[in-house]
Design a protein around this motif. Structure first.
Motif, PDB file in Angstrom:
ATOM      1  N   GLN A  28       0.733  -1.136   0.141  1.00  0.00           N
ATOM      2  CA  GLN A  28       0.473  -0.182   0.683  1.00  0.00           C
ATOM      3  C   GLN A  28       0.306   1.408   0.158  1.00  0.00           C
ATOM      4  O   GLN A  28       2.034   1.707   1.135  1.00  0.00           O
ATOM      5  CB  GLN A  28      -0.833  -0.326   1.196  1.00  0.00           C
ATOM      6  N   GLY A  29       0.844   2.172  -0.141  1.00  0.00           N
ATOM      7  CA  GLY A  29       1.449   3.148  -0.925  1.00  0.00           C
ATOM      8  C   GLY A  29       3.080   3.405  -1.082  1.00  0.00           C
ATOM      9  O   GLY A  29       3.218   4.240  -0.540  1.00  0.00           O
ATOM     10  N   THR A 183      -7.401  -1.710   4.868  1.00  0.00           N
ATOM     11  CA  THR A 183      -7.787  -1.128   3.714  1.00  0.00           C
ATOM     12  C   THR A 183      -9.071  -2.062   3.350  1.00  0.00           C
ATOM     13  O   THR A 183      -9.645  -1.815   2.432  1.00  0.00           O
ATOM     14  CB  THR A 183      -6.963  -0.921   2.429  1.00  0.00           C
ATOM     15  N   TYR A 212      -0.111   7.244   3.971  1.00  0.00           N
ATOM     16  CA  TYR A 212       0.515   6.037   3.242  1.00  0.00           C
ATOM     17  C   TYR A 212      -0.960   4.990   2.479  1.00  0.00           C
ATOM     18  O   TYR A 212      -1.026   4.380   1.410  1.00  0.00           O
ATOM     19  CB  TYR A 212       1.302   4.434   3.451  1.00  0.00           C
ATOM     20  N   LEU A 213      -1.680   5.470   2.726  1.00  0.00           N
ATOM     21  CA  LEU A 213      -3.666   5.101   2.432  1.00  0.00           C
ATOM     22  C   LEU A 213      -4.005   6.524   0.799  1.00  0.00           C
ATOM     23  O   LEU A 213      -3.624   7.250   0.797  1.00  0.00           O
ATOM     24  CB  LEU A 213      -4.453   5.022   3.276  1.00  0.00           C
ATOM     25  N   GLN A 214      -4.820   5.694  -0.084  1.00  0.00           N
ATOM     26  CA  GLN A 214      -5.610   6.872  -0.787  1.00  0.00           C
ATOM     27  C   GLN A 214      -6.496   7.081  -0.032  1.00  0.00           C
ATOM     28  O   GLN A 214      -6.582   6.977   0.533  1.00  0.00           O
ATOM     29  CB  GLN A 214      -6.033   5.930  -2.338  1.00  0.00           C
ATOM     30  N   PRO A 215      -6.105   8.748  -0.345  1.00  0.00           N
ATOM     31  CA  PRO A 215      -7.146  10.063   0.363  1.00  0.00           C
ATOM     32  C   PRO A 215      -8.855   8.911   0.473  1.00  0.00           C
ATOM     33  O   PRO A 215      -8.932   9.081   1.492  1.00  0.00           O
ATOM     34  CB  PRO A 215      -8.060  10.829  -0.821  1.00  0.00           C
ATOM     35  N   GLN A 217      -9.868   5.245   1.238  1.00  0.00           N
ATOM     36  CA  GLN A 217      -9.489   4.594   2.463  1.00  0.00           C
ATOM     37  C   GLN A 217      -8.824   5.426   3.163  1.00  0.00           C
ATOM     38  O   GLN A 217     -10.135   5.121   4.501  1.00  0.00           O
ATOM     39  CB  GLN A 217      -8.233   3.469   1.856  1.00  0.00           C
ATOM     40  N   ARG A 262       0.633   9.174   0.016  1.00  0.00           N
ATOM     41  CA  ARG A 262      -1.184   9.068  -0.590  1.00  0.00           C
ATOM     42  C   ARG A 262      -1.715  10.529  -0.176  1.00  0.00           C
ATOM     43  O   ARG A 262      -2.646  11.065  -1.143  1.00  0.00           O
ATOM     44  CB  ARG A 262      -2.150   8.098  -0.780  1.00  0.00           C
ATOM     45  N   TRP A 263      -2.099  10.860   1.117  1.00  0.00           N
ATOM     46  CA  TRP A 263      -3.176  11.571   1.664  1.00  0.00           C
ATOM     47  C   TRP A 263      -2.890  12.526   2.489  1.00  0.00           C
ATOM     48  O   TRP A 263      -1.650  12.110   3.025  1.00  0.00           O
ATOM     49  CB  TRP A 263      -3.581  11.095   2.700  1.00  0.00           C
TER      50      TRP A 263
END
Ligand SMILES: C[S@@+](CC[C@H](N)C(=O)[O-])C[C@H]1O[C@@H](n2cnc3c(N)ncnc32)[C@H](O)[C@@H]1O
Length: 317
Positions: A28-29, A183, A212-215, A217, A262-263
């Motif tokens: 992830q990320g 996630t 490190y997560l997508q926004p 998520q 990422r976020w």
């Protein structure tokens, strides 16, 4: 991939821990341009398969190093971590480069201090409550927050929990480790909190993780907390400004791991927008560590930036 960490083998770990590691999980990320694959830990025992961590899980060494040795650079923020130095020795990781990144060491010690104090105040109000550390890495907050009555759950990806259990098995019946993926839609259920845990507000920590997560998520984690946690619960998260997103390679420590940011946020309101129950109780800026200069710069830049470059938010339901 090139090995940014200099692993010398997990000398203090249980002999079979690498074999117990769960199957590989998709990173992830991880930075698109970063060397693909996992961070390898070559072991001195050639009979064992090497211990390896993906880019994002490998970032757990950064706060571990700061808590183990950062107090010598910032004595007023020393956190007296009884475990971090021992775990680092067990991992045999050379962390000099991470300790040379003084701003990051400061960030970690600063947020650790805030979380310790928030936890102590919380468990003073709710002595039998449960605490949860999401994306715990190899941190150990229960050493500071155990009051003899409360319970604590350390949760992280399966590969990190396997490493954690190998290096440092829980030594209290009020302390447990849970493997989960934030996630995944069922991460809250994976915590397997017993009914008595929900009889009190929860104290939840998620530091060094959501960036490190997508926004979507990251926002879903906040919304899941808000929809499940009993009234009065707290969630402490650290926040990056949106301007850092996609730029982890310029970060002295994270850049070595291949992980990517990422976020980030541009306004504090974004922290509560995912669920109507969420309320922002506090948002601290790390600029408070830099005295009058930090506070003045923060005040001057905030109208343009909208949010701290690096902050610690306490969310309430
Ligand atoms: C920078 S480390 C922070 C570790 C710990 N919170 C600390 O401050 O010492 C990031 C942690 O987030 C965890 N993490 C990242 N993505 C995750 C996910 N999807 N589910 C659970 N944990 C995750 C990593 O495995 C790693 O342990």
């Amino acid at each position: 991939m090139p090995t940014p960490l200099n692993w010398h083998g997990a000398a203090g770990a249980r002999k079979d821990h690498a074999r117990q590691a769960p199957p590989h999980h998709a990173p992830q990320g991880q930075a698109p341009g970063a060397p693909a694959g996992r961070m390898w830990a070559s072991t001195s025992d050639m009979e064992r398969p090497p211990l390896s961590l993906d880019a994002v899980p490998s970032t757990l060494v950064i706060p571990l190093a700061a808590r183990a040795a950062g107090g010598s650079f910032f004595p007023s923020l020393a956190c007296s971590d009884a475990d971090a130095a021992r775990l680092l020795r067990s991992l045999g990781v050379d962390v000099d480069a991470y300790l040379a990144d003084r701003p990051t060491v400061l960030n970690v010690l600063w947020r650790t201090r805030h979380i310790q104090r928030a936890g102590q105040a919380f468990f003073a109000r709710h002595p039998k409550a449960w605490g949860i550390n999401l994306g715990c890495g190899l941190s150990n907050y229960f050493q500071w927050l155990d009051n003899g009555q409360n319970h604590w759950v350390d949760a992280d990806l399966p590969e990190v929990i396997a490493l954690r259990l190998a290096l440092d098995p829980p030594c209290s019946r009020r302390l447990r480790s849970v493997a989960l993926d934030l996630t995944h839609a069922d991460w809250w259920q994976a915590l397997q909190l017993p009914p008595e845990a929900m009889e009190h507000p929860l104290f939840v920590v998620c530091e060094g993780v959501l960036m490190y997560l997508q926004p979507a998520q990251a926002q879903q984690v906040l919304a899941d907390f808000a929809s499940h946690a009993p009234a009065g619960s707290r969630l402490l998260i650290d926040t990056l400004h949106q301007c850092a997103v996609g730029r982890a390679r310029w970060h002295s420590s994270v850049g070595r791991t291949g992980a990517e940011f990422r976020w980030g946020i541009q306004h504090p309101d974004e922290l509560c927008s995912s669920h109507p129950r969420l309320r922002l109780a506090h948002l601290h800026s790390v600029s408070e560590c830099y005295g009058w200069w930090g506070r003045t710069s923060d005040a001057l830049w905030r109208p343009w930036l909208g949010a701290p470059l690096y902050g610690l938010a306490e969310l309430a339901v």
